[in-house]
Write a protein that holds these residues in place. Structure first.
Motif, short mmCIF file in Angstrom:
data_model
loop_
_atom_site.label_atom_id
_atom_site.label_comp_id
_atom_site.label_asym_id
_atom_site.label_seq_id
_atom_site.Cartn_x
_atom_site.Cartn_y
_atom_site.Cartn_z
N ALA A 34 29.93 44.17 33.27
CA ALA A 34 29.68 44.41 34.69
C ALA A 34 30.89 45.15 35.26
O ALA A 34 31.27 46.18 34.71
N THR A 35 31.53 44.63 36.30
CA THR A 35 32.70 45.30 36.89
C THR A 35 34.01 44.73 36.37
O THR A 35 35.07 45.07 36.87
N GLY A 36 33.92 43.88 35.36
CA GLY A 36 35.11 43.21 34.84
C GLY A 36 35.25 41.87 35.52
O GLY A 36 35.65 41.79 36.67
N ILE A 37 34.88 40.82 34.82
CA ILE A 37 34.82 39.49 35.42
C ILE A 37 35.82 38.57 34.70
O ILE A 37 35.96 38.63 33.49
N VAL A 38 36.47 37.73 35.48
CA VAL A 38 37.31 36.69 34.92
C VAL A 38 36.72 35.36 35.40
O VAL A 38 36.45 35.17 36.59
N ILE A 39 36.51 34.46 34.44
CA ILE A 39 36.05 33.11 34.74
C ILE A 39 37.12 32.15 34.25
O ILE A 39 37.54 32.23 33.09
N ALA A 40 37.56 31.27 35.12
CA ALA A 40 38.58 30.29 34.74
C ALA A 40 38.10 28.89 35.12
O ALA A 40 37.35 28.73 36.09
N VAL A 41 38.52 27.92 34.34
CA VAL A 41 38.23 26.51 34.64
C VAL A 41 39.57 25.81 34.83
O VAL A 41 40.50 25.99 34.06
N LYS A 42 39.65 25.01 35.87
CA LYS A 42 40.86 24.25 36.17
C LYS A 42 40.94 23.05 35.24
O LYS A 42 39.98 22.30 35.10
N LEU B 276 37.82 45.65 36.23
CA LEU B 276 37.83 46.95 35.55
C LEU B 276 37.96 48.02 36.62
O LEU B 276 37.51 47.84 37.76
N PRO B 277 38.58 49.17 36.29
CA PRO B 277 38.76 50.22 37.29
C PRO B 277 37.46 50.59 38.00
O PRO B 277 36.42 50.75 37.36
N GLN B 278 37.54 50.69 39.32
CA GLN B 278 36.40 51.02 40.16
C GLN B 278 36.67 52.34 40.88
O GLN B 278 37.82 52.62 41.25
N SER B 279 35.62 53.09 41.12
CA SER B 279 35.79 54.40 41.78
C SER B 279 36.32 54.27 43.20
O SER B 279 36.93 55.21 43.72
N ASN B 280 36.12 53.14 43.84
CA ASN B 280 36.56 52.97 45.23
C ASN B 280 37.94 52.31 45.35
O ASN B 280 38.38 51.98 46.44
N TRP B 281 38.65 52.13 44.22
CA TRP B 281 39.99 51.55 44.28
C TRP B 281 40.97 52.54 44.89
O TRP B 281 40.97 53.72 44.52
N PRO B 282 41.82 52.08 45.79
CA PRO B 282 42.88 52.95 46.30
C PRO B 282 43.93 53.19 45.21
O PRO B 282 44.03 52.42 44.24
N GLU B 283 44.68 54.23 45.37
CA GLU B 283 45.72 54.56 44.39
C GLU B 283 46.69 53.38 44.24
O GLU B 283 47.10 52.77 45.22
#
Length: 192
Positions: free
Chosen positions: A183-191, A149-156
Motif C-alpha cells: 500500500a503506502t508503506g504501513i507500520v504495525i506495532a504492538v505494545k 513509503l515515498p509519496q508524490s505529495n510529500w514536501p521536500e
C-alpha cells in the motif's frame, strides 16, 4: 493472491469518497490501508479506538466497519471543512465521537486516556508527540501508521522525517513492530 480488496465497502464509503474528491482533499488513506484497518479493528472486541487525523472519514468508515458494537472510536481532526464530511456521513454511529481539535492540544489534554488501537494518520502521534501517544496505548494495543513509503505529495525533506521515525520506532523496547512495503508503506506495532 492479488492486492484486490474483497471486503465489502463500508456503507458510507462511496458517498464519503465522492465528497472527498469534490472537496479537493488529497491525503485520504488508500483502500488497501483502509481494508487492513478494518481487519485489525476486528481483533479488538470491546476496544477503545483512537484515530488521529480523521480527514473526511474514509479510514474512519473502515475502522467502524471492523469494530464490534461494544467498541468506541474517538477521531480527531483540526480541519472543520473535512471533518464536516465525516460528520455528515458517520455521525449516526453512536460508537463514534468526532472531535474538532488541534492534535497537540487534544493529546496533551487527554494523556490519561488509554486505547487498544491507535491509527496515527497525521503529524501528532507520528512525527510529533510520539512518546505521549504511545503512552496512551494499552499493553497488547495496536499502533498503526501509513504513508511510510515515498509519496508524490510529500514536501521536500519529508523522506528524512519518515526514515527517522522508523529508526525511533525500531529502537523502542516497548513495541514489537512490522514494516510493510505494501500500500503506502504501513507500520504495525504492538505494545508489550
Amino acid at each position: 493472491m492479488t492486492q484486490e480488496i474483497n471486503n465489502p465497502l463500508p456503507s458510507a464509503f462511496v458517498a464519503i469518497d465522492l465528497a472527498t474528491k469534490a472537496s479537493g482533499f488529497t491525503m485520504a488513506s488508500d483502500i488497501q490501508t483502509c481494508s487492513l484497518l478494518k481487519t485489525l479493528a476486528a481483533s479488538k472486541p470491546g476496544g477503545k479506538f483512537l484515530e488521529l487525523g480523521t480527514g473526511t472519514g474514509l479510514s474512519t468508515s473502515w475502522i467502524l466497519a471492523g469494530m464490534d458494537r461494544n467498541s468506541t472510536l474517538i477521531s480527531i481532526d483540526n480541519d472543520e471543512k473535512f471533518l464536516d464530511i465525516a460528520e455528515n456521513h458517520l455521525s449516526q454511529d453512536t460508537r463514534l465521537a468526532l472531535v474538532l481539535a488541534d492534535g497537540e492540544d487534544w493529546v496533551e489534554s487527554n494523556l490519561e486516556m488509554k486505547f487498544d488501537y491507535i491509527f496515527a494518520d497525521t503529524w501528532h502521534g507520528k512525527y510529533l508527540l510520539l512518546d505521549e501517544v504511545l503512552e496512551m496505548l494499552n499493553k497488547g494495543g495496536l499502533y498503526i501508521i501509513d504513508d511510510m513509503l515515498p509519496q508524490s505529495n510529500w514536501p521536500e525533506g519529508h523522506d528524512r522525517k519518515a526514515i527517522n521515525l522508523i529508526k525511533d520506532l525500531e529502537a523502542r523496547k516497548d513495541l514489537v513492530l512490522t514494516k510493510q512495503v505494501w500500500a503506502t508503506g504501513i507500520v504495525i506495532a504492538v505494545k508489550v
